[in-house]
Write a protein that holds these residues in place. Structure first.
Motif, PDB file in Angstrom:
ATOM      1  N   VAL A   1       6.343  -2.540  -7.455  1.00 17.28           N
ATOM      2  CA  VAL A   1       6.760  -1.192  -7.071  1.00 17.28           C
ATOM      3  C   VAL A   1       7.172  -1.177  -5.604  1.00 17.28           C
ATOM      4  O   VAL A   1       6.410  -1.608  -4.730  1.00 17.28           O
ATOM      5  N   ILE A   2       8.359  -0.665  -5.346  1.00 18.35           N
ATOM      6  CA  ILE A   2       8.890  -0.575  -3.984  1.00 18.35           C
ATOM      7  C   ILE A   2       9.137   0.897  -3.652  1.00 18.35           C
ATOM      8  O   ILE A   2       9.776   1.618  -4.424  1.00 18.35           O
ATOM      9  N   ASP A   3       8.621   1.346  -2.512  1.00 18.55           N
ATOM     10  CA  ASP A   3       8.814   2.715  -2.052  1.00 18.55           C
ATOM     11  C   ASP A   3      10.225   2.847  -1.477  1.00 18.55           C
ATOM     12  O   ASP A   3      10.516   2.325  -0.395  1.00 18.55           O
ATOM     13  N   ALA A   4      11.106   3.559  -2.183  1.00 19.06           N
ATOM     14  CA  ALA A   4      12.501   3.686  -1.746  1.00 19.06           C
ATOM     15  C   ALA A   4      12.656   4.563  -0.512  1.00 19.06           C
ATOM     16  O   ALA A   4      13.695   4.520   0.153  1.00 19.06           O
ATOM     17  N   GLN A   5      11.618   5.341  -0.188  1.00 19.59           N
ATOM     18  CA  GLN A   5      11.696   6.232   0.966  1.00 19.59           C
ATOM     19  C   GLN A   5      11.171   5.577   2.235  1.00 19.59           C
ATOM     20  O   GLN A   5      11.173   6.182   3.305  1.00 19.59           O
ATOM     21  N   ASP A   6      10.719   4.347   2.124  1.00 14.89           N
ATOM     22  CA  ASP A   6      10.137   3.635   3.266  1.00 14.89           C
ATOM     23  C   ASP A   6      11.016   2.430   3.602  1.00 14.89           C
ATOM     24  O   ASP A   6      11.910   2.056   2.844  1.00 14.89           O
ATOM     25  N   ASP A   7      10.744   1.803   4.731  1.00 13.65           N
ATOM     26  CA  ASP A   7      11.420   0.552   5.080  1.00 13.65           C
ATOM     27  C   ASP A   7      10.854  -0.530   4.161  1.00 13.65           C
ATOM     28  O   ASP A   7       9.666  -0.853   4.223  1.00 13.65           O
ATOM     29  N   TYR A   8      11.698  -1.090   3.290  1.00 12.94           N
ATOM     30  CA  TYR A   8      11.176  -1.992   2.271  1.00 12.94           C
ATOM     31  C   TYR A   8      11.440  -3.466   2.566  1.00 12.94           C
ATOM     32  O   TYR A   8      11.421  -4.283   1.647  1.00 12.94           O
ATOM     33  N   GLU A   9      11.662  -3.824   3.817  1.00 15.16           N
ATOM     34  CA  GLU A   9      11.860  -5.242   4.149  1.00 15.16           C
ATOM     35  C   GLU A   9      10.599  -6.054   3.858  1.00 15.16           C
ATOM     36  O   GLU A   9      10.665  -7.142   3.283  1.00 15.16           O
ATOM     37  N   ASP A  10       9.441  -5.530   4.279  1.00 21.00           N
ATOM     38  CA  ASP A  10       8.174  -6.238   4.023  1.00 21.00           C
ATOM     39  C   ASP A  10       7.906  -6.337   2.520  1.00 21.00           C
ATOM     40  O   ASP A  10       7.402  -7.352   2.028  1.00 21.00           O
TER      41      ASP A  10
ATOM     42  N   ARG B   1       0.843  -1.207   0.000  1.00 24.93           N
ATOM     43  CA  ARG B   1       0.000   0.000   0.000  1.00 24.93           C
ATOM     44  C   ARG B   1       0.873   1.251   0.000  1.00 24.93           C
ATOM     45  O   ARG B   1       1.915   1.306   0.624  1.00 24.93           O
ATOM     46  N   LYS B   2       0.403   2.258  -0.739  1.00 20.84           N
ATOM     47  CA  LYS B   2       1.049   3.572  -0.805  1.00 20.84           C
ATOM     48  C   LYS B   2       2.468   3.523  -1.372  1.00 20.84           C
ATOM     49  O   LYS B   2       3.288   4.398  -1.097  1.00 20.84           O
ATOM     50  N   SER B   3       2.726   2.510  -2.182  1.00 15.54           N
ATOM     51  CA  SER B   3       4.041   2.450  -2.831  1.00 15.54           C
ATOM     52  C   SER B   3       4.087   3.304  -4.094  1.00 15.54           C
ATOM     53  O   SER B   3       5.166   3.584  -4.621  1.00 15.54           O
ATOM     54  N   GLY B   4       2.914   3.720  -4.598  1.00 15.43           N
ATOM     55  CA  GLY B   4       2.863   4.616  -5.754  1.00 15.43           C
ATOM     56  C   GLY B   4       2.367   3.976  -7.031  1.00 15.43           C
ATOM     57  O   GLY B   4       2.515   4.540  -8.119  1.00 15.43           O
TER      58      GLY B   4
ATOM     59  N   PHE C   1      10.419  -1.686  -9.853  1.00 14.49           N
ATOM     60  CA  PHE C   1      10.593  -0.238  -9.835  1.00 14.49           C
ATOM     61  C   PHE C   1      10.955   0.191  -8.420  1.00 14.49           C
ATOM     62  O   PHE C   1      10.135   0.063  -7.496  1.00 14.49           O
ATOM     63  N   VAL C   2      12.164   0.659  -8.214  1.00 17.41           N
ATOM     64  CA  VAL C   2      12.551   1.279  -6.939  1.00 17.41           C
ATOM     65  C   VAL C   2      12.082   2.723  -7.048  1.00 17.41           C
ATOM     66  O   VAL C   2      12.745   3.565  -7.659  1.00 17.41           O
ATOM     67  N   HIS C   3      10.940   2.989  -6.453  1.00 11.82           N
ATOM     68  CA  HIS C   3      10.149   4.183  -6.762  1.00 11.82           C
ATOM     69  C   HIS C   3      10.304   5.281  -5.707  1.00 11.82           C
ATOM     70  O   HIS C   3      10.830   5.054  -4.621  1.00 11.82           O
ATOM     71  N   LYS C   4       9.836   6.474  -6.070  1.00 11.20           N
ATOM     72  CA  LYS C   4       9.875   7.674  -5.222  1.00 11.20           C
ATOM     73  C   LYS C   4      11.308   8.086  -4.891  1.00 11.20           C
ATOM     74  O   LYS C   4      11.587   8.553  -3.779  1.00 11.20           O
ATOM     75  N   VAL C   5      12.205   7.935  -5.847  1.00 13.76           N
ATOM     76  CA  VAL C   5      13.601   8.284  -5.593  1.00 13.76           C
ATOM     77  C   VAL C   5      13.857   9.786  -5.720  1.00 13.76           C
ATOM     78  O   VAL C   5      14.991  10.233  -5.489  1.00 13.76           O
ATOM     79  N   ASP C   6      12.827  10.553  -6.068  1.00 21.54           N
ATOM     80  CA  ASP C   6      13.003  12.003  -6.184  1.00 21.54           C
ATOM     81  C   ASP C   6      13.369  12.632  -4.851  1.00 21.54           C
ATOM     82  O   ASP C   6      13.962  13.711  -4.809  1.00 21.54           O
ATOM     83  N   GLY C   7      13.029  11.968  -3.744  1.00 23.74           N
ATOM     84  CA  GLY C   7      13.348  12.500  -2.421  1.00 23.74           C
ATOM     85  C   GLY C   7      14.683  12.044  -1.880  1.00 23.74           C
ATOM     86  O   GLY C   7      15.027  12.356  -0.732  1.00 23.74           O
TER      87      GLY C   7
ATOM     88  N   LEU D   1      15.267   2.786 -11.271  1.00 17.49           N
ATOM     89  CA  LEU D   1      15.017   3.895 -10.355  1.00 17.49           C
ATOM     90  C   LEU D   1      13.975   4.792 -11.006  1.00 17.49           C
ATOM     91  O   LEU D   1      14.174   5.263 -12.130  1.00 17.49           O
ATOM     92  N   THR D   2      12.851   5.028 -10.316  1.00 17.97           N
ATOM     93  CA  THR D   2      11.755   5.760 -10.950  1.00 17.97           C
ATOM     94  C   THR D   2      11.191   6.856 -10.051  1.00 17.97           C
ATOM     95  O   THR D   2      11.287   6.806  -8.821  1.00 17.97           O
ATOM     96  N   SER D   3      10.584   7.822 -10.701  1.00 17.80           N
ATOM     97  CA  SER D   3       9.859   8.891 -10.025  1.00 17.80           C
ATOM     98  C   SER D   3       8.837   9.446 -11.007  1.00 17.80           C
ATOM     99  O   SER D   3       9.104   9.518 -12.211  1.00 17.80           O
ATOM    100  N   ILE D   4       7.686   9.846 -10.501  1.00 21.41           N
ATOM    101  CA  ILE D   4       6.669  10.433 -11.373  1.00 21.41           C
ATOM    102  C   ILE D   4       6.960  11.913 -11.649  1.00 21.41           C
ATOM    103  O   ILE D   4       6.276  12.530 -12.466  1.00 21.41           O
ATOM    104  N   TYR D   5       7.974  12.461 -10.987  1.00 21.00           N
ATOM    105  CA  TYR D   5       8.282  13.882 -11.141  1.00 21.00           C
ATOM    106  C   TYR D   5       9.338  14.157 -12.213  1.00 21.00           C
ATOM    107  O   TYR D   5       9.760  15.299 -12.390  1.00 21.00           O
ATOM    108  N   ASP D   6       9.787  13.119 -12.898  1.00 21.51           N
ATOM    109  CA  ASP D   6      10.666  13.298 -14.046  1.00 21.51           C
ATOM    110  C   ASP D   6      10.352  12.210 -15.066  1.00 21.51           C
ATOM    111  O   ASP D   6       9.374  11.469 -14.915  1.00 21.51           O
ATOM    112  N   HIS D   7      11.173  12.108 -16.093  1.00 22.07           N
ATOM    113  CA  HIS D   7      10.892  11.157 -17.171  1.00 22.07           C
ATOM    114  C   HIS D   7      11.386   9.744 -16.878  1.00 22.07           C
ATOM    115  O   HIS D   7      11.278   8.864 -17.732  1.00 22.07           O
ATOM    116  N   SER D   8      11.908   9.511 -15.677  1.00 20.94           N
ATOM    117  CA  SER D   8      12.421   8.176 -15.356  1.00 20.94           C
ATOM    118  C   SER D   8      11.316   7.122 -15.386  1.00 20.94           C
ATOM    119  O   SER D   8      11.552   5.983 -15.806  1.00 20.94           O
ATOM    120  N   ILE D   9      10.095   7.498 -14.992  1.00 27.66           N
ATOM    121  CA  ILE D   9       9.004   6.520 -14.993  1.00 27.66           C
ATOM    122  C   ILE D   9       8.592   6.188 -16.431  1.00 27.66           C
ATOM    123  O   ILE D   9       8.234   5.039 -16.741  1.00 27.66           O
TER     124      ILE D   9
END
Length: 348
Positions: free
Chosen positions: A121-130, A48-51, A154-160, A194-202
């Motif tokens: 999709v994996i949220d790179a800004q969160d603890d991704y063990e689960d 959930r909330k991985s993007g 997709f190792v996602h949300k890397v913009d942060g 490595l992906t982000s919706i804030y640039d063309h990487s996605i």
């Protein structure tokens, strides 16, 4: 058909004369079938909330990245048919993060048997063990059901994250995933982006996913290589006009800034056509068989856009010194356009 080359015999043949490149499209790889249920599926999975929902809204529904902040968490399976206004023909299934699709209540066979690609999709800004635990289970089970699936992470949300932390996260995820797969003796080799919706990487990451589902890709790349050699083009992309995903490019390495520039040119050309080239009463995409555009950049380069078919555009970067023979370039592009038409002549 033939292609003229700079400095060579103008009657020398570069493009194949009879380009019968059409392949039968397997159900798990490409969307030749007209029924939505028979089109290849791309599964979007993750916690959930991985993007996941934000990705498909930005890429396929042209939602602004900032608007995705107001999206609610996906509570049920959402199926989207990507075909009505795009060259790309497939379905995207967005799975809720809390859903255990290996529960006996679900038909895992039906979910994975017709799947072309699985994007986790994996949220790179969160603890991704689960997330890594769920990813391992998903890869193993899905491979048992359908070994033809293309697996993508997709190792996602890397913009942060800083540049160093981005690659550290990708390296850590890759290492853990490959170790888990080795331990389970599962012969899967997923790709990591490595992906982000804030640039063309996605868009670039999804381009790579889509290309693996296009059996005609080697032929398209070969045609593009012939074209750039004949016209002295630096880089060329065959881009889906609606989604901005590139279906193919030539064999030279892809630079993110170059792809971003070519992708943005489509928007510029269409926006200008909407203002000056269409009646305000017509509600349609300002793109047709006459669509072409030329933009001169400050670095002595030319951005050149040319319509290929109803859904595809060729966007190329050419040195200004080589663009003065634009009649020659136009002829070669006509040859390329005809060859692409032959490649997809049986695509329904």
């Amino acid at each position: 058909m033939s292609a003229y080359e700079f400095g060579d015999d103008p009657y020398s043949s570069s493009f194949p004369t009879d380009s019968h490149y059409v392949e039968e499209v397997p159900a798990h790889r490409a969307g030749a079938a007209s029924s939505p249920e028979n089109k290849p599926r791309i599964l979007l999975m993750g916690l959930r909330k991985s993007g996941k929902s934000s990705i498909q809204k930005v890429v396929f529904h042209k939602m602004s990245p900032n608007e995705t902040l107001f999206l609610e968490s996906t509570a049920k399976l959402v199926k989207n048919d990507v075909s009505s206004s795009s060259f790309i023909q497939f379905q995207i299934w967005d799975f809720p993060g809390q859903l255990n699709f290996f529960d006996p209540a679900f038909d895992s066979e039906a979910i994975f048997s017709g799947c072309g690609a699985l994007v986790f999709v994996i949220d790179a800004q969160d603890d991704y063990e689960d997330a890594l635990t769920k990813l391992n289970v998903t890869l193993v089970k899905a491979y048992e059901i359908n070994p033809n699936i293309v697996f993508e992470v997709f190792v996602h949300k890397v913009d942060g994250l800083s540049e160093e932390n981005k690659y550290d996260a990708q390296r850590a995820v890759r290492q853990q995933v490959m170790d888990d797969l080795k331990a389970s003796a599962t012969p899967v080799n997923p790709s990591f982006y490595l992906t982000s919706i804030y640039d063309h990487s996605i868009f670039e990451a999804f381009s790579k996913v889509i290309q693996k589902l296009v059996p005609q890709l080697p032929t398209l790349e070969n045609l593009l290589d012939i074209l750039i050699t004949s016209c002295r083009i630096e880089k060329a992309f065959l881009i889906d006009v609606v989604s901005k995903i590139y279906i193919a490019t030539d064999s030279s390495p892809v630079d993110m800034s170059t792809y971003e520039l070519c992708s943005d040119m489509i928007d510029v050309a269409i926006d200008i056509s909407c203002i000056y080239g269409m009646s305000p009463k017509i509600e349609a995409l300002a793109y047709d068989s006459n669509s072409q555009a030329v933009i001169r950049l400050q670095n002595d380069r030319i951005l050149y856009l040319r319509e290929v078919n109803q859904y595809l555009a060729l966007v190329a970067i050419i040195k200004a010194e080589h663009f003065h023979k634009h009649g020659l370039i136009s002829y070669n592009l006509d040859c390329f356009k005809k060859a692409v038409g032959q490649v997809f002549q049986k695509k329904a």
